[in-house]
Design a protein around this motif. Sequence first.
Motif, PDB file in Angstrom:
ATOM      1  N   LEU A  55      11.542 -16.330  20.508  1.00  0.00           N
ATOM      2  CA  LEU A  55      10.225 -15.783  21.256  1.00  0.00           C
ATOM      3  C   LEU A  55      10.022 -14.394  20.495  1.00  0.00           C
ATOM      4  O   LEU A  55       8.544 -14.516  19.577  1.00  0.00           O
ATOM      5  CB  LEU A  55       8.901 -16.006  22.675  1.00  0.00           C
ATOM      6  N   ALA A  56      10.111 -14.084  19.707  1.00  0.00           N
ATOM      7  CA  ALA A  56       9.485 -13.003  19.175  1.00  0.00           C
ATOM      8  C   ALA A  56       9.919 -12.701  17.840  1.00  0.00           C
ATOM      9  O   ALA A  56       8.867 -12.363  17.002  1.00  0.00           O
ATOM     10  CB  ALA A  56      10.844 -11.733  19.737  1.00  0.00           C
ATOM     11  N   GLU A  57      11.187 -12.992  18.179  1.00  0.00           N
ATOM     12  CA  GLU A  57      11.307 -14.135  16.403  1.00  0.00           C
ATOM     13  C   GLU A  57       9.441 -14.690  15.562  1.00  0.00           C
ATOM     14  O   GLU A  57       9.645 -14.623  14.415  1.00  0.00           O
ATOM     15  CB  GLU A  57      12.166 -14.504  16.016  1.00  0.00           C
ATOM     16  N   THR A  58       9.680 -15.818  16.836  1.00  0.00           N
ATOM     17  CA  THR A  58       8.223 -16.185  16.452  1.00  0.00           C
ATOM     18  C   THR A  58       7.474 -15.806  16.013  1.00  0.00           C
ATOM     19  O   THR A  58       6.370 -16.319  15.659  1.00  0.00           O
ATOM     20  CB  THR A  58       8.651 -18.230  16.626  1.00  0.00           C
ATOM     21  N   GLU A  61       7.035 -14.040  12.705  1.00  0.00           N
ATOM     22  CA  GLU A  61       7.273 -14.712  11.590  1.00  0.00           C
ATOM     23  C   GLU A  61       5.113 -15.530  11.852  1.00  0.00           C
ATOM     24  O   GLU A  61       4.847 -15.206  11.045  1.00  0.00           O
ATOM     25  CB  GLU A  61       7.662 -16.024  11.609  1.00  0.00           C
ATOM     26  N   GLU A  62       4.726 -15.852  12.822  1.00  0.00           N
ATOM     27  CA  GLU A  62       3.550 -15.900  13.023  1.00  0.00           C
ATOM     28  C   GLU A  62       2.663 -15.124  12.561  1.00  0.00           C
ATOM     29  O   GLU A  62       1.146 -14.944  11.953  1.00  0.00           O
ATOM     30  CB  GLU A  62       2.818 -16.198  14.777  1.00  0.00           C
ATOM     31  N   TYR A  63       2.673 -13.092  12.452  1.00  0.00           N
ATOM     32  CA  TYR A  63       2.537 -12.090  12.916  1.00  0.00           C
ATOM     33  C   TYR A  63       2.183 -12.249  11.004  1.00  0.00           C
ATOM     34  O   TYR A  63       0.772 -12.117  10.229  1.00  0.00           O
ATOM     35  CB  TYR A  63       2.557 -11.329  12.582  1.00  0.00           C
ATOM     36  N   ARG A  64       3.278 -12.131  10.663  1.00  0.00           N
ATOM     37  CA  ARG A  64       3.211 -13.138   8.984  1.00  0.00           C
ATOM     38  C   ARG A  64       2.628 -13.491   8.311  1.00  0.00           C
ATOM     39  O   ARG A  64       2.421 -12.675   7.384  1.00  0.00           O
ATOM     40  CB  ARG A  64       5.267 -12.430   8.822  1.00  0.00           C
ATOM     41  N   GLN A  65       2.688 -14.699   8.835  1.00  0.00           N
ATOM     42  CA  GLN A  65       1.543 -15.342   7.929  1.00  0.00           C
ATOM     43  C   GLN A  65       0.258 -15.028   7.799  1.00  0.00           C
ATOM     44  O   GLN A  65       0.115 -15.169   7.291  1.00  0.00           O
ATOM     45  CB  GLN A  65       1.942 -17.236   9.178  1.00  0.00           C
ATOM     46  N   GLN A  66       0.057 -14.673   9.149  1.00  0.00           N
ATOM     47  CA  GLN A  66      -1.245 -14.180   9.658  1.00  0.00           C
ATOM     48  C   GLN A  66      -1.710 -13.707   8.713  1.00  0.00           C
ATOM     49  O   GLN A  66      -2.523 -12.826   7.838  1.00  0.00           O
ATOM     50  CB  GLN A  66      -1.373 -13.780  11.183  1.00  0.00           C
ATOM     51  N   ALA A  67      -1.117 -12.422   8.708  1.00  0.00           N
ATOM     52  CA  ALA A  67      -1.074 -11.306   7.198  1.00  0.00           C
ATOM     53  C   ALA A  67      -0.807 -11.538   5.835  1.00  0.00           C
ATOM     54  O   ALA A  67      -2.357 -11.256   5.251  1.00  0.00           O
ATOM     55  CB  ALA A  67      -0.361 -10.179   7.837  1.00  0.00           C
ATOM     56  N   GLU A  68      -0.402 -12.171   5.837  1.00  0.00           N
ATOM     57  CA  GLU A  68       0.041 -13.020   3.982  1.00  0.00           C
ATOM     58  C   GLU A  68      -1.773 -13.443   3.760  1.00  0.00           C
ATOM     59  O   GLU A  68      -1.833 -13.821   3.046  1.00  0.00           O
ATOM     60  CB  GLU A  68       1.172 -13.985   3.616  1.00  0.00           C
ATOM     61  N   LYS A  69      -1.973 -14.605   4.780  1.00  0.00           N
ATOM     62  CA  LYS A  69      -3.047 -15.436   4.737  1.00  0.00           C
ATOM     63  C   LYS A  69      -4.394 -14.202   5.023  1.00  0.00           C
ATOM     64  O   LYS A  69      -5.396 -15.170   4.136  1.00  0.00           O
ATOM     65  CB  LYS A  69      -3.334 -16.493   5.781  1.00  0.00           C
ATOM     66  N   ALA A  70      -4.275 -13.244   5.608  1.00  0.00           N
ATOM     67  CA  ALA A  70      -5.474 -12.365   5.001  1.00  0.00           C
ATOM     68  C   ALA A  70      -5.697 -11.499   3.601  1.00  0.00           C
ATOM     69  O   ALA A  70      -6.437 -11.572   3.788  1.00  0.00           O
ATOM     70  CB  ALA A  70      -4.994 -11.201   6.322  1.00  0.00           C
ATOM     71  N   LYS A  71      -4.455 -11.717   3.759  1.00  0.00           N
ATOM     72  CA  LYS A  71      -4.211 -10.458   1.959  1.00  0.00           C
ATOM     73  C   LYS A  71      -4.889 -11.530   0.946  1.00  0.00           C
ATOM     74  O   LYS A  71      -5.816 -11.528   0.224  1.00  0.00           O
ATOM     75  CB  LYS A  71      -3.085 -10.713   2.161  1.00  0.00           C
ATOM     76  N   ARG A  72      -4.254 -13.235   0.909  1.00  0.00           N
ATOM     77  CA  ARG A  72      -4.491 -14.447   0.430  1.00  0.00           C
ATOM     78  C   ARG A  72      -6.677 -14.465   0.138  1.00  0.00           C
ATOM     79  O   ARG A  72      -7.231 -14.685  -0.971  1.00  0.00           O
ATOM     80  CB  ARG A  72      -4.573 -15.541   0.207  1.00  0.00           C
ATOM     81  N   ILE A  73      -6.522 -14.596   1.514  1.00  0.00           N
ATOM     82  CA  ILE A  73      -8.616 -14.261   1.814  1.00  0.00           C
ATOM     83  C   ILE A  73      -9.299 -13.470   1.249  1.00  0.00           C
ATOM     84  O   ILE A  73      -9.804 -13.317   0.140  1.00  0.00           O
ATOM     85  CB  ILE A  73      -8.740 -14.886   3.153  1.00  0.00           C
ATOM     86  N   GLU A  74      -8.504 -12.037   1.167  1.00  0.00           N
ATOM     87  CA  GLU A  74      -9.152 -10.655   0.660  1.00  0.00           C
ATOM     88  C   GLU A  74      -9.437 -11.077  -1.634  1.00  0.00           C
ATOM     89  O   GLU A  74      -9.864 -10.412  -1.683  1.00  0.00           O
ATOM     90  CB  GLU A  74      -8.404  -9.912   1.391  1.00  0.00           C
ATOM     91  N   GLU A  75      -7.942 -11.314  -1.317  1.00  0.00           N
ATOM     92  CA  GLU A  75      -7.840 -11.430  -3.039  1.00  0.00           C
ATOM     93  C   GLU A  75      -9.007 -12.219  -2.973  1.00  0.00           C
ATOM     94  O   GLU A  75      -9.508 -11.926  -4.486  1.00  0.00           O
ATOM     95  CB  GLU A  75      -6.283 -11.634  -3.340  1.00  0.00           C
ATOM     96  N   GLU A  76      -9.237 -13.363  -2.616  1.00  0.00           N
ATOM     97  CA  GLU A  76      -9.590 -14.389  -3.366  1.00  0.00           C
ATOM     98  C   GLU A  76     -11.822 -14.132  -3.217  1.00  0.00           C
ATOM     99  O   GLU A  76     -12.879 -14.313  -3.835  1.00  0.00           O
ATOM    100  CB  GLU A  76      -9.546 -15.944  -2.151  1.00  0.00           C
ATOM    101  N   TYR A  77     -11.676 -13.470  -1.811  1.00  0.00           N
ATOM    102  CA  TYR A  77     -12.728 -12.315  -1.799  1.00  0.00           C
ATOM    103  C   TYR A  77     -12.987 -11.768  -3.010  1.00  0.00           C
ATOM    104  O   TYR A  77     -14.353 -11.806  -3.209  1.00  0.00           O
ATOM    105  CB  TYR A  77     -13.098 -12.008  -0.514  1.00  0.00           C
TER     106      TYR A  77
END
Length: 159
Positions: A55-58, A61-77
């Motif tokens: 559960l901790a690993e998942t 992983e979800e936190y990392r994916q959310q961080a990547e998604k936030a970075k992509r959105i910020e870059e697109e902005y």
Amino acid sequence: MEFLLENPFILIALIAFISSFFKKKKEEKPVKQTPRSIQQEQRTQAERTSPDSALAETLKEEYRQQAEKAKRIEEEYRQRKQQAEESMKALQNQRRAAERKASALAKTASNTNAEHRKEPSGAGSFEFRKQSLVDGIIWSEILGPPRSKNLHRSLKRKQ
């Protein structure tokens, strides 16, 4: 006290707290364990630790994916903001160029108007403006023949 009983969310939270409190007291009582139950408990603890780590690993992983998604959105902005600023600068440059052309045309038009005024008054072209046409109609009504000489039938005679 009435507020607690009237609000169902607080009442549910209160019941859950009380039930968890009594559940903890129940677990604290020492129970005589047989060797068999000790082995079962060790198995359950092993099972508990493996899902917790999974559960901790998942979660990581979800936190990392959310961080990547936030970075992509910020870059697109940032890219869209930069494009908007560039287009704004281009439009401002176009507006300035149009203003320069308009002022140049206005200067040439004023020069040509001065030349046309030197001609006799009857030879020039007429420019119609809305306000001058309205004024002309009003003055024609004022200076025209009186209503008494312009015989129109009234509404009373038609009936």
